[in-house]
Design an enzyme around this catalytic site. Sequence first.
Site, PDB file in Angstrom:
ATOM      1  N   GLU A 304      -5.450  55.016 -17.191  1.00  0.00           N
ATOM      2  CA  GLU A 304      -4.308  54.146 -16.869  1.00  0.00           C
ATOM      3  C   GLU A 304      -3.104  54.938 -16.395  1.00  0.00           C
ATOM      4  OE1 GLU A 304      -2.809  51.266 -15.711  1.00  0.00           O
ATOM      5  OE2 GLU A 304      -3.992  50.302 -17.290  1.00  0.00           O
ATOM      6  N   ASP A 308      -1.422  54.926 -12.598  1.00  0.00           N
ATOM      7  CA  ASP A 308      -0.071  54.426 -12.374  1.00  0.00           C
ATOM      8  C   ASP A 308       0.824  55.477 -11.727  1.00  0.00           C
ATOM      9  OD1 ASP A 308      -0.951  52.147 -13.655  1.00  0.00           O
ATOM     10  OD2 ASP A 308       0.057  52.587 -15.554  1.00  0.00           O
ATOM     11  N   SER A 553      -4.225  46.824 -12.736  1.00  0.00           N
ATOM     12  CA  SER A 553      -3.489  48.012 -13.185  1.00  0.00           C
ATOM     13  C   SER A 553      -3.002  48.825 -11.995  1.00  0.00           C
ATOM     14  CB  SER A 553      -4.379  48.889 -14.064  1.00  0.00           C
ATOM     15  OG  SER A 553      -4.569  48.320 -15.332  1.00  0.00           O
ATOM     16  N   ASP A 596      -0.963  36.058   3.783  1.00  0.00           N
ATOM     17  CA  ASP A 596      -1.607  35.006   3.001  1.00  0.00           C
ATOM     18  C   ASP A 596      -3.076  35.361   2.766  1.00  0.00           C
ATOM     19  OD1 ASP A 596      -1.876  32.663   1.611  1.00  0.00           O
ATOM     20  OD2 ASP A 596      -1.911  31.372   3.384  1.00  0.00           O
ATOM     21  N   ILE A 597      -3.526  35.216   1.535  1.00  0.00           N
ATOM     22  CA  ILE A 597      -4.913  35.527   1.170  1.00  0.00           C
ATOM     23  C   ILE A 597      -5.660  34.197   1.012  1.00  0.00           C
ATOM     24  CG2 ILE A 597      -6.422  36.720  -0.450  1.00  0.00           C
ATOM     25  CD1 ILE A 597      -4.444  38.538   1.059  1.00  0.00           C
ATOM     26  N   GLY A 615      -1.327  29.296   1.557  1.00  0.00           N
ATOM     27  CA  GLY A 615      -0.137  29.183   0.723  1.00  0.00           C
ATOM     28  C   GLY A 615      -0.357  29.793  -0.648  1.00  0.00           C
ATOM     29  N   ASP A 617      -1.512  30.330  -4.374  1.00  0.00           N
ATOM     30  CA  ASP A 617      -2.669  29.918  -5.172  1.00  0.00           C
ATOM     31  C   ASP A 617      -2.707  30.747  -6.451  1.00  0.00           C
ATOM     32  OD1 ASP A 617      -4.462  32.390  -4.685  1.00  0.00           O
ATOM     33  OD2 ASP A 617      -4.108  31.707  -2.641  1.00  0.00           O
TER      34      ASP A 617
END
Length: 638
Positions: A304, A308, A553, A596-597, A615, A617
């Site tokens: 982690e 990061d 993450s 947009d996905i 839009g 979601d």
Amino acid sequence: MRTLVIAAFAGLVLAAPSFRTTHVVHERRAFEPVDWVQTGRLDAGHVLPMRFGLSQQNIHRLEELLLEVSHPESPKYGNHYSPADIIETFAPSYETITTVTDWLVDSGISRDRLSLTPNKGWIQLNASAAEVEELLKTEYHVYEHEDTGEKQMVRLPFAKLEYFLNYSVPAHIQGHVDLIKPTVHFNHRPSPKRQFKGLGAPSSRTGPKKSSKAVIISPSLENCDEVITLDCLRALYDVQYKPVSTDKNSYGIVEFTPQSFLAGDLDLFFSNFSPSLVGVRPVSVLIDGAVVQTTDQSFDFNGESDLDLQYAMGLTQPQPITLLQTGDLQEGAGFDNWLDAVDGSFCTFEGGDDPTQDGIYPDPLPGGFKGSESCGIISPPFVVSISYGQDEASVTPAFANRQCAEYAKLGMMGTSVFYSSGDDGVAGGGGVCLNTRNQPVRNGKKFSPGFPVTCPFMTAVGATQVNPGSTVNDPEGACEQVIFSGGGFSNIFPMPSYQAAAVSGFLKNHPPPFTSAQFNNSGNVRAFPDLSANGANYVVAVDGELSLVFGTSASSPVVGSLITLVNDARIAAGKGPVGFINPAIYSDAFASAFNDITMGGNQGCGTPGFTATTGWDPVTGVGTPNLMKLMPLFLALP
């Protein structure tokens, strides 16, 4: 080891109180404890350190006050509060302080036993179990864990002493008290002497996921569907900006001990992808006796933090990164602990931190941190990214609202807070779902939203992917490799005004094929995530080798990095940080700055989950950011 815990039950026959008034139930527990058995009443003379969290002024105006300084159409946009302004705005009223004090005194508690904290946030006293039972119309009971061996009484405030079925207060007091502790919270974990406590506890169920595939580094962008690097992200999100105001800007990454980075891992990653950063380290701020430990080394301990920091540092270089390392090695920490460190007033807000969710310091465990808790030891960075989370069902509404209010206050002070939305789709951590009573159970069928991502005053970040066979020039889809983007609807928080149109439009135009048996479909609750970024196939140096890593993450620190670059440009133009970004990114004026996905979903709980569509979601939010389109929009604001 068999661990005893103390709990409390209400609704049983008690001796008549010394005063006559109508009591009402003030708070109930979140859900039944699993693997704990009630063994008897707590001794009436056992002393409990009671804390009465006083209702703050203007808490009901949190959203209004936050939007005044963060909505792009507000004339007060960017006029952020100082810490002193925050204290003054929300301090309890004189009426609240005197009303609660008079109640306690009239109940037979002498005035000299009461103390008020300097910020007037709570009243504290030590009281016997018998006194508290009469005061709150409840009973304390002792619990023990089924699977342990040794019996042990764990002393307050470090273990399982904060659990009521419910407790009550006089009706005229209810509006003046937010919560009372120790009360409804139950620590479902066995003693920390056997099991590590805190969000940083290593586990294969939580944190980013690692692929067993070998990493083959390509100098081009042709293979970004298989291997994500810094250059892939720059291409995906049009990152063409070099920071120039790094001495005035700030970006914080929160990690929970024993999670930690390894210096050699940073240098291995940077030698391959950002040579100028070899030898550079984050600026460590050690919260509550934290250490950046190197004794335990594995993906579960280092994955982690390495992820990061490598991407936050790489995307924002030469911006110094502040590492907010939180919690000691013995007790660990919860989200409240890092919030304490950046805002000292939160240490005592509404009674202070919760022993069942947070590290409580000084830590009496052998080898534990013996210093005072870290309150206000650093000014809040302009951007903070946190790649940790828990299930909303694991906290009470009172606990959740207390913490959520703090995110609003940070936003009012000009800080952008980003949280990963989770890696289990519509399910909770580890794929666990809920029963009809919103309790986590094996084989549950109801979707389990996360926390703190359901708080409407921070920004929840979901995950996307470069679809197999596609390039960085093609539209991304929702992440469906190894992990699934966390998303859904809260069971605690109401819908904030800034997302009402977007979420209502989704429910009307793209109604999910589920009923209230699967999710809160009332149409008036907080929905998440807010936006997304890539979360699949990241090349990360962990424990001396390059690995492929998956998870929201990765998504959160990437979005945090882009907003840090936006802040840099605003600072260079003589302006302040953007602070809370949600009102802006949901506005029509900012729609063009997001990709947009419309492909993929977030399966879980035995269902396909929600589906990404045109839009907003509940899989990818408003989409992924385009920095070169986003930056001029924020630069145009005051």
